[in-house]
Write a protein that holds these residues in place. Structure first.
Motif, PDB file in Angstrom:
ATOM      1  N   ASP A 184       5.050   1.923  -3.070  1.00  0.00           N
ATOM      2  CA  ASP A 184       3.608   1.940  -3.346  1.00  0.00           C
ATOM      3  C   ASP A 184       3.057   3.279  -2.870  1.00  0.00           C
ATOM      4  O   ASP A 184       3.660   3.940  -2.014  1.00  0.00           O
ATOM      5  N   ASP A 185       1.917   3.666  -3.433  1.00  0.00           N
ATOM      6  CA  ASP A 185       1.357   4.952  -3.025  1.00  0.00           C
ATOM      7  C   ASP A 185       0.415   4.826  -1.829  1.00  0.00           C
ATOM      8  O   ASP A 185       0.518   5.594  -0.869  1.00  0.00           O
ATOM      9  N   THR A 186      -0.497   3.865  -1.865  1.00  0.00           N
ATOM     10  CA  THR A 186      -1.484   3.748  -0.789  1.00  0.00           C
ATOM     11  C   THR A 186      -1.589   2.303  -0.322  1.00  0.00           C
ATOM     12  O   THR A 186      -1.718   1.380  -1.125  1.00  0.00           O
ATOM     13  N   TRP A 187      -1.534   2.115   0.985  1.00  0.00           N
ATOM     14  CA  TRP A 187      -1.681   0.796   1.610  1.00  0.00           C
ATOM     15  C   TRP A 187      -3.029   0.766   2.307  1.00  0.00           C
ATOM     16  O   TRP A 187      -3.267   1.512   3.250  1.00  0.00           O
ATOM     17  N   VAL A 188      -3.935  -0.074   1.806  1.00  0.00           N
ATOM     18  CA  VAL A 188      -5.234  -0.265   2.462  1.00  0.00           C
ATOM     19  C   VAL A 188      -5.194  -1.584   3.232  1.00  0.00           C
ATOM     20  O   VAL A 188      -5.168  -1.607   4.454  1.00  0.00           O
ATOM     21  N   THR A 189      -5.133  -2.687   2.517  1.00  0.00           N
ATOM     22  CA  THR A 189      -4.912  -3.985   3.157  1.00  0.00           C
ATOM     23  C   THR A 189      -3.447  -4.403   3.064  1.00  0.00           C
ATOM     24  O   THR A 189      -2.995  -5.258   3.819  1.00  0.00           O
ATOM     25  N   GLY A 190      -2.730  -3.838   2.104  1.00  0.00           N
ATOM     26  CA  GLY A 190      -1.338  -4.217   1.882  1.00  0.00           C
ATOM     27  C   GLY A 190      -1.150  -5.449   1.034  1.00  0.00           C
ATOM     28  O   GLY A 190      -0.017  -5.839   0.752  1.00  0.00           O
ATOM     29  N   ASN A 191      -2.244  -6.045   0.588  1.00  0.00           N
ATOM     30  CA  ASN A 191      -2.112  -7.321  -0.113  1.00  0.00           C
ATOM     31  C   ASN A 191      -1.508  -7.183  -1.509  1.00  0.00           C
ATOM     32  O   ASN A 191      -0.851  -8.107  -1.994  1.00  0.00           O
ATOM     33  N   HIS A 192      -1.714  -6.041  -2.163  1.00  0.00           N
ATOM     34  CA  HIS A 192      -1.065  -5.840  -3.457  1.00  0.00           C
ATOM     35  C   HIS A 192       0.447  -5.714  -3.274  1.00  0.00           C
ATOM     36  O   HIS A 192       1.226  -6.350  -3.994  1.00  0.00           O
ATOM     37  N   ALA A 193       0.858  -4.877  -2.321  1.00  0.00           N
ATOM     38  CA  ALA A 193       2.293  -4.684  -2.106  1.00  0.00           C
ATOM     39  C   ALA A 193       2.972  -5.968  -1.646  1.00  0.00           C
ATOM     40  O   ALA A 193       4.069  -6.305  -2.111  1.00  0.00           O
ATOM     41  N   GLN A 194       2.337  -6.697  -0.748  1.00  0.00           N
ATOM     42  CA  GLN A 194       2.949  -7.937  -0.270  1.00  0.00           C
ATOM     43  C   GLN A 194       2.969  -9.000  -1.372  1.00  0.00           C
ATOM     44  O   GLN A 194       3.914  -9.795  -1.464  1.00  0.00           O
ATOM     45  N   SER A 195       1.951  -9.021  -2.212  1.00  0.00           N
ATOM     46  CA  SER A 195       1.969  -9.947  -3.354  1.00  0.00           C
ATOM     47  C   SER A 195       3.090  -9.582  -4.323  1.00  0.00           C
ATOM     48  O   SER A 195       3.733 -10.460  -4.914  1.00  0.00           O
ATOM     49  N   ALA A 196       3.346  -8.276  -4.479  1.00  0.00           N
ATOM     50  CA  ALA A 196       4.462  -7.833  -5.323  1.00  0.00           C
ATOM     51  C   ALA A 196       5.788  -8.264  -4.715  1.00  0.00           C
ATOM     52  O   ALA A 196       6.705  -8.704  -5.430  1.00  0.00           O
ATOM     53  N   SER A 197       5.926  -8.155  -3.396  1.00  0.00           N
ATOM     54  CA  SER A 197       7.135  -8.625  -2.725  1.00  0.00           C
ATOM     55  C   SER A 197       7.345 -10.115  -2.981  1.00  0.00           C
ATOM     56  O   SER A 197       8.472 -10.554  -3.263  1.00  0.00           O
ATOM     57  N   ALA A 198       6.269 -10.889  -2.899  1.00  0.00           N
ATOM     58  CA  ALA A 198       6.374 -12.333  -3.134  1.00  0.00           C
ATOM     59  C   ALA A 198       6.865 -12.633  -4.544  1.00  0.00           C
ATOM     60  O   ALA A 198       7.694 -13.530  -4.748  1.00  0.00           O
ATOM     61  N   ALA A 199       6.370 -11.865  -5.526  1.00  0.00           N
ATOM     62  CA  ALA A 199       6.804 -12.084  -6.906  1.00  0.00           C
ATOM     63  C   ALA A 199       8.283 -11.738  -7.080  1.00  0.00           C
ATOM     64  O   ALA A 199       9.023 -12.439  -7.785  1.00  0.00           O
TER      65      ALA A 199
END
Length: 250
Positions: A184-199
């Motif tokens: 990922d390029d930018t981590w603000v809350t991290g919820n997009h990246a962690q949701s991607a990990s879950a998928a």
């Protein structure tokens, strides 16, 4: 033509090493955490919502400070066009490339692995048809190019979820025990990246580790300024490993 080392060299002037996990530092994203708590609030929420499907490890290359040069470039590489975009994309690709050459092996060992067989990126939920991060990992960076797979797509409800962690934000192509390096390029809350990990894990990934180019922080918020001041006490060095003490080469 400039080498990767030459292209990445100028970034050492403004990159900031994340602090090691410990008191006051989130053990997941390396952002500020309240004393006595192992994670920041956002990483706590992601863990509560996603359980074991959160990433097995998260490693920011650098802090990305509001109003700073690195945050500026991370914004411009995907919000400009033409030669200007190419300039920023090439520079950031060199940052990712050099970091992975030096430290991907350490990240794999942190996850108990010999390596990552698959690389993918967190997709945009803002309707970007061709996100430059995909080009970076799948076309520009040689150490990820041959392992890259375009696995994730936002679901119809993704844009309505905001920054809430959700196992239904993304859908992934099927994976059969793959060990995935998620970029990922930018981590603000991290919820997009962690949701991607879950998928990815729901689709069959055995392990997921996240490398994020910039852990975004606003020094005007709470205790963040003191956190950043402490981080800046250590001069940036490419060889300094975010996963183990000391320096090392590739």
């Amino acid at each position: 033509m400039a080498t990767v080392v030459e292209l990445a060299a100028r970034y050492a002037n403004f990159l900031v090493h994340p602090l090691p996990a410990g008191p006051g530092v989130c053990q997941v994203c390396r952002g500020p955490a309240k004393d006595g708590y192992p994670t920041c609030w956002n990483c706590h929420l992601a863990g509560a919502a996603l359980g074991a499907r959160v990433a097995d490890a998260v490693v920011p290359v650098s802090l990305s400070l509001k109003g700073g040069q690195y945050a500026h470039e991370l914004w411009r590489y995907k919000n400009t066009t033409g030669p200007q975009q190419r300039y920023f994309l090439t520079g950031l690709a060199a940052v990712l490339w050099r970091f992975l050459v030096l430290h991907e092996g350490c990240l794999a060992r942190r996850c108990g692995l010999s390596g990552f067989d698959t690389v993918t990126t967190v997709p945009s939920t803002k309707g970007r048809a061709d996100h430059p991060l995909r080009e970076m990992a799948g076309g520009v960076v040689a150490v990820t190019r041959d392992r890259y797979r375009d696995l994730l797509t936002p679901t119809p409800e993704a844009s309505a979820l905001g920054r809430v962690p959700s196992p239904t934000r993304y859908a992934s192509s099927a994976l059969w025990g793959a060990n995935v390096l998620l970029i990922d390029d930018t981590w603000v809350t991290g919820n997009h990246a962690q949701s991607a990990s879950a998928a990815l894990k729901a689709a069959g990934a055995k392990s997921v580790a996240i490398v994020v180019l910039g852990r975004y922080l606003n020094t005007g918020y709470g205790t963040t300024a003191a956190h950043v001041e402490q981080a800046r006490l250590r001069r940036f060095s490419w060889e300094s490993c975010a996963m183990r003490l000391g320096h090392h080469g590739p």
